[in-house]
Design an enzyme around this catalytic site. Sequence first.
Site, PDB file in Angstrom:
ATOM      1  CD  GLU A   1      -4.187  -5.932   3.795  1.00  0.00           C
ATOM      2  OE1 GLU A   1      -5.047  -5.117   4.185  1.00  0.00           O
ATOM      3  OE2 GLU A   1      -2.973  -5.704   3.857  1.00  0.00           O
TER       4      GLU A   1
ATOM      5  CD  GLU B   1      -3.071  -1.119   2.072  1.00  0.00           C
ATOM      6  OE1 GLU B   1      -3.110  -0.197   2.898  1.00  0.00           O
ATOM      7  OE2 GLU B   1      -3.939  -1.988   1.992  1.00  0.00           O
TER       8      GLU B   1
END
Length: 405
Positions: free
Chosen positions: A243, A132
């Site tokens: 995720e 991220e």
Amino acid sequence: MRPTSALVAAGVLVSGTSAENYLGFNSGATLADRSAKFKADWLAEFKTAQNLENAPGKFNAVRLYTNIQAYSEDTPIEAFEAAIETNTKILLGIWTSGTNSIEKELSALKKAIDKYGSKFTDLVIGMSIGSEDLYRDSETGVKNEAGIGAGPDTLIKFINDYKKAVAGTALKGVPIGHVDTWDAWTNGTNKAVIDAVDWIGVDEYPYYENGKGNNIKNSGTLFDRAFNAVKGVAGDKPIWVTETGWPSSGPNWDQAVSSVENAKYYWDEVGCRKLFNKVPTFWYNLRDSNPDNKMKFAITNNLSTKPLFDLTCPTKFDTPTSTSTSAAPSSTGVSAPSSSATSASGSTNTTGGSGTSAGADNSAAESGDGTEEADAIPTGSGASIGRSLFTVVSLALVAGVFTLF
Ligand SMILES: *[C@@H]1O[C@H](CO)[C@@H](O)[C@H](O)[C@H]1NC(C)=O
Ligand SMILES: *[C@@H]1O[C@H](CO)[C@@H](O)[C@H](O)[C@H]1NC(C)=O
Ligand SMILES: *[C@@H]1O[C@H](CO)[C@@H](O)[C@H](O)[C@H]1NC(C)=O
């Protein structure tokens, strides 16, 4: 991934791994009290994961965020030993934000290769360079004070550093990826990262898609829309869902309600319908370890093999089949989607909105792991985010997100 002919033609031969839709969970380096996890902690996690009642497959893979044992200089993370003992497949990760060097990560990895040999390397299914970083560096990430990120050039440099480091090792054929939020992937400025990796790791949390009709009944549709948007820019590169999950408790988020019932609904409509045994999947999560996130994502209490809800997959699903990538389901009144599967621009308002929301989650849920790893990186190594700073950042993030309503 079995290489497709296109990949082979492109010379991106990923050897060693056959096409397999891995099933696993994410696992940070520390526990909820921020103490380091040790081998016994991972043993407990991996045993539970493999023995979950009514699981729709064997959860025998794990996604790690770092190679470094928490609070050590460059000691290999003890998860490796636990994985070897339980035959757990490992998606490795290297933390790449807030640093200009991944030498310590590489050092820990090389030590593990030397120490455990093929018992370790045979279990490695992939390597993610970063987590991220692009989101945190994006407009929305910056606006939300999501923390220190890294841009495409930095990630590509680290990918090359990693390739050099493993060139003469058993890991050289392991497919390399990067994990980011879906709208980081659809941001055309980051295209070079897509080109540089073998697979695309996407984190998706419809729960945090505020302003988009993020009630549980719409979660499957929101998931599909983001997934399709990434597919539209991924070319031949396989997508791994690194995720996803829905909290069973904690505060609500716009229309999204945290509850066990909704966590089960999401498991069914996203996990069962779309992911399990179809796409490599790392669910978020088996155990909560981010004390800064009030939303609790663990599917079980205290690593019990009896989860909070029945993991049995249904045979029928509510989520409408997405035939069009541009049509919003009228029944929910959700705002029109920004991203069609074919649009790579992703520069509309709604894309930004979901960046905010998905990213917000990721930051809230995941930077904790990253920060924990960052904590493990000695301060001398660069600008690792301090723990207290992270807390401030988290709170600022939540506040920031709410001001967007
Ligand atoms: C797109 O990506 C670039 C590079 O990572 C970033 O600087 C920019 O802010 C992103 N755009 C948006 C709208 O977030
Ligand atoms: C959680 O499990 C551990 C290990 O089995 C046990 O020692 C502990 O008491 C349990 N805690 C709770 C709250 O059930
Ligand atoms: C984009 O979003 C901003 C803030 O939410 C809003 O004021 C503006 O009207 C939107 N623009 C478009 C083109 O939708």
